[in-house]
Enzyme design. Structure first.
Site, PDB file in Angstrom:
ATOM      1  N   ASP A 141      -0.196   5.142   1.068  1.00 41.81           N
ATOM      2  CA  ASP A 141      -0.442   6.065   2.175  1.00 41.81           C
ATOM      3  C   ASP A 141      -0.516   5.311   3.503  1.00 41.81           C
ATOM      4  O   ASP A 141      -1.306   4.384   3.657  1.00 41.81           O
ATOM      5  CB  ASP A 141      -1.755   6.816   1.955  1.00 41.81           C
ATOM      6  CG  ASP A 141      -1.718   7.648   0.686  1.00 41.81           C
ATOM      7  OD1 ASP A 141      -1.132   8.740   0.713  1.00 41.81           O
ATOM      8  OD2 ASP A 141      -2.264   7.195  -0.338  1.00 41.81           O
ATOM      9  N   ASP A 154      -1.807  -1.168   5.899  1.00 45.69           N
ATOM     10  CA  ASP A 154      -2.030  -0.619   7.243  1.00 45.69           C
ATOM     11  C   ASP A 154      -3.502  -0.551   7.614  1.00 45.69           C
ATOM     12  O   ASP A 154      -3.835   0.025   8.650  1.00 45.69           O
ATOM     13  CB  ASP A 154      -1.415   0.785   7.334  1.00 45.69           C
ATOM     14  CG  ASP A 154      -2.168   1.800   6.485  1.00 45.69           C
ATOM     15  OD1 ASP A 154      -2.388   1.520   5.289  1.00 45.69           O
ATOM     16  OD2 ASP A 154      -2.535   2.864   7.010  1.00 45.69           O
ATOM     17  N   ASP A 204       0.865  -1.174   0.000  1.00 51.59           N
ATOM     18  CA  ASP A 204       0.000   0.000   0.000  1.00 51.59           C
ATOM     19  C   ASP A 204       0.906   1.230   0.000  1.00 51.59           C
ATOM     20  O   ASP A 204       2.112   1.128   0.241  1.00 51.59           O
ATOM     21  CB  ASP A 204      -0.897  -0.043   1.238  1.00 51.59           C
ATOM     22  CG  ASP A 204      -1.752   1.184   1.385  1.00 51.59           C
ATOM     23  OD1 ASP A 204      -2.380   1.589   0.393  1.00 51.59           O
ATOM     24  OD2 ASP A 204      -1.779   1.749   2.493  1.00 51.59           O
TER      25      ASP A 204
END
Length: 233
Positions: free
Chosen positions: A20, A180, A18
């Site tokens: 961000d 996250d 991922d």
């Protein structure tokens, strides 16, 4: 570290990251863009921590959440218009305040030297994603870069992950997703991949509660955590 997947974990041929909250801390730049958009409609600014909690699900979802938090929720055509207004503002706020998360370059170098294929899969638009990765000189490590507008459905749908794996020529069961948030877990599960989550990202729910196969304190912990999990398999 969650060792619940130790029985079936093997060294992956590919790792998808991922963006961000995983590779970059972009919340300050995203907050600056959101506040410029709100200021254009005479609405008060939001704090960075407020915006941080809104990240995930793509730019339109961000715009929707921002206006709702400002007390002026938008729907339908009004939301679409605000999203169109956000596009050029968003592009002006990509790298000015954004920073790499701890250990990014070291960890990507580690996996690159080990011959592991890597890619980035994000709900952020494709051109913005590539500009950020170029700014931080990370594209040399990556065999696939898939933004949210490169597919029909954003994460947690598996479309972007499967497209990236197709570009890397790696099967889902041979790959690991690193993120996250719950959308990373959902996308990985739907794609048939194992998934690792990092603490310190943008999720508002503790990562231990999201059902990942592996939980790490930071990206720096990922290589050693993977080795421990492989040894237990």
């Amino acid at each position: 570290m969650n060792v619940g997947a130790s029985k079936r974990f093997r060294s992956p041929r590919a790792i998808l990251f991922d963006l961000d909250g995983t590779l970059i801390d972009s919340a300050p730049d995203i907050a600056a863009a959101v506040n410029e958009l709100l200021a254009g409609r005479d609405l008060p600014p939001l704090k960075v921590d407020q915006v941080r909690a809104m990240i995930g699900g793509g730019v339109m979802k961000l715009v929707e959440r921002a206006f709702a938090a400002s007390g002026s929720p938008l729907r339908g055509g009004a939301l679409e218009e605000a999203n169109r207004d956000m596009a050029p503002i968003y592009r002006r706020h990509l790298t000015g305040l954004t920073r790499l998360m701890p250990g990014v370059r070291q960890v990507l170098t580690h996996f690159h030297l080990n011959g592991t294929a890597m890619g980035v899969v994000t709900n952020k638009p494709q051109l913005a994603t590539r500009e950020i990765l170029l700014h931080f000189h990370l594209t040399e490590y990556l065999g696939a870069i898939v933004g949210g507008d490169a597919v029909t459905k954003l994460k947690p749908a598996p479309d972007a992950l499967l497209l990236a794996l197709d570009q890397l020529q790696v099967e889902p069961h041979q790959a690991l997703m690193v993120g996250d948030s719950i959308s990373d877990v959902g996308a990985a599960r739907a794609a048939g991949m194992l998934v690792a989550l990092l603490r310190g990202g943008y999720t508002q729910v503790p990562v231990e509660e999201l059902g990942a196969d592996l939980v790490c304190d930071s990206l720096l912990d990922l290589p050693s955590a993977m080795q421990r999990l492989q040894a237990a398999a």
